[in-house]
Scaffold this active site. Sequence first.
Site, PDB file in Angstrom:
ATOM      1  N   LYS A 293      36.986   1.511  79.923  1.00  0.00           N
ATOM      2  CA  LYS A 293      35.631   1.869  79.509  1.00  0.00           C
ATOM      3  C   LYS A 293      35.754   2.805  78.320  1.00  0.00           C
ATOM      4  CE  LYS A 293      32.778   5.120  79.950  1.00  0.00           C
ATOM      5  NZ  LYS A 293      32.059   5.026  78.637  1.00  0.00           N
TER       6      LYS A 293
ATOM      7  N   CYS B 225      40.471  17.638  70.462  1.00  0.00           N
ATOM      8  CA  CYS B 225      40.552  18.518  71.618  1.00  0.00           C
ATOM      9  C   CYS B 225      41.630  19.587  71.455  1.00  0.00           C
ATOM     10  CB  CYS B 225      40.808  17.711  72.883  1.00  0.00           C
ATOM     11  SG  CYS B 225      42.203  16.575  72.757  1.00  0.00           S
TER      12      CYS B 225
ATOM     13  N   GLU C 295      42.896  14.369  80.624  1.00  0.00           N
ATOM     14  CA  GLU C 295      43.193  15.057  79.366  1.00  0.00           C
ATOM     15  C   GLU C 295      41.856  15.570  78.867  1.00  0.00           C
ATOM     16  OE1 GLU C 295      43.031  16.120  75.865  1.00  0.00           O
ATOM     17  OE2 GLU C 295      43.305  14.021  75.298  1.00  0.00           O
TER      18      GLU C 295
ATOM     19  N   GLU D 298      34.511  25.346  73.556  1.00  0.00           N
ATOM     20  CA  GLU D 298      34.893  24.310  72.604  1.00  0.00           C
ATOM     21  C   GLU D 298      33.679  23.942  71.752  1.00  0.00           C
ATOM     22  OE1 GLU D 298      37.903  20.567  73.019  1.00  0.00           O
ATOM     23  OE2 GLU D 298      36.235  20.630  74.423  1.00  0.00           O
TER      24      GLU D 298
END
Length: 477
Positions: free
Chosen positions: A172, A283, A247, A383
């Site tokens: 996906k 990331c 992750e 973040e």
Amino acid sequence: MTMDVLRIYVGGTWIAPSGDATMPITDPATEERIGTVALASPADVDHAVNAATEAFRSFGTWSKAERLALLRRIRALTAERIKDLAQAMSREMGAPITMAREMQAEAGVGHADGFIEALEAQEESWTLSNGDTLLREPIGPAGLITPWNWPINQIALKVLPALATGCPAILKPSEYTPLSAAIYAEILHEAGVPPGAFALINGTGPVVGDALARHPGLAMVSFTGSTRAGISVSKSAADSVKRVTLELGGKSPNLVFADCGPDLETRVRASVAECFLNSGQSCDAPTRLVVERACYDDVVEIARMAAEETRIGDPRAEGDHIGPLFDRLQWDRVQERIAQGIAEGARLVAGGPGRPEGINRGWYARPTIFADVRNDMTIAREEIFGPVLSILAACDEEDAIAIANDTLYGLAAYIQTGDPERARRVAARLRAGAVHVNGGGLGCGTPFGGYKASGNGREGGTMGLEDYQEVKSLHFG
């Protein structure tokens, strides 16, 4: 190249999804609709899992030689379609075409090389000193959920080790980046992945992603994305006791020491460029520059100049400029974080809110530098996923390490120093899955993953294969 993705790939063929839900595919540089993606449902997940379960009966028994031959065909076909993959990613998520070709798309080839080498070297059976035998076996059908920011990089890091170990893979991808995923599915089909051993199902996270995580017919689920979403995937997967690899996010520190000496400007400029790469949408981006007080003022000035000299431009144009953020939602989030930084008292030295001067459409953000940031400020804790760098002062090495580790995350860390011994000493104390010294990059085949809220498991190379394998022990009387 068609901009519509109206079919899913299940059982070795392209079919219409069971429902009629769709969403637009938009170009972040122009804000224009460039196509439509059809969204699947849990019923389509059931169909894919049934096909994968059936395929596993034979695909799970393929020899290493057969699986290596498949990987080599995938590698060759990926190399042939680098330009197609790059064009797709440039349109769907705004990656500048040079970077999309040389980094985003090329990752599909590099990771194939890494997994081929790892599989060639891996022992699939061995004997312990006590006489018992250990066997590596494929864990079974796997659900793979990938993000929009590095589409092919993350797809390759999940699909390739699944196929390399004999595990059927149900992918996906992000519903925002379906074009590159569809091309990769075409590559796998042409390479001869057997029917059912790969499926591509476009859909949203709450619907298709959650259905994959919950499905009792899957042996594992591998997810890349935000920490919030990763927690949700883990909870959904818990009832079926499947393996979960994650992750997740990061807030990576970049420690700059005065002993860089004459290389200080080079190292700081490279650090700013690394933070802004992919428009800051990585990331592991080094978004916290933790600077020794002795060189702090110099570093702030160098970073300011680097930000102001960063070129912004059309993703279709060749060059080393940065492009837009991937959509309006992300642009709004970045603007909110910039406003928070100003409100909390950080010193804005470059960039700021709004679009860059002369740009009135597209989700472009201004390359932004904040100085005098405290580690308890929002811009240092959360973040941002945009071209925003926070500079923090550290009294000395011990203080720099403490600031670096004072975060929920632990994906990556960076060190800039002229002292190799200091580099090793500091790296040993940083709580992160990867430490980059003086611009050193992560090679394909090296495991990638993080500590703490940045996830669990590793992707790439031998450890990436092992996430898709079980170990069985044999005991002969």
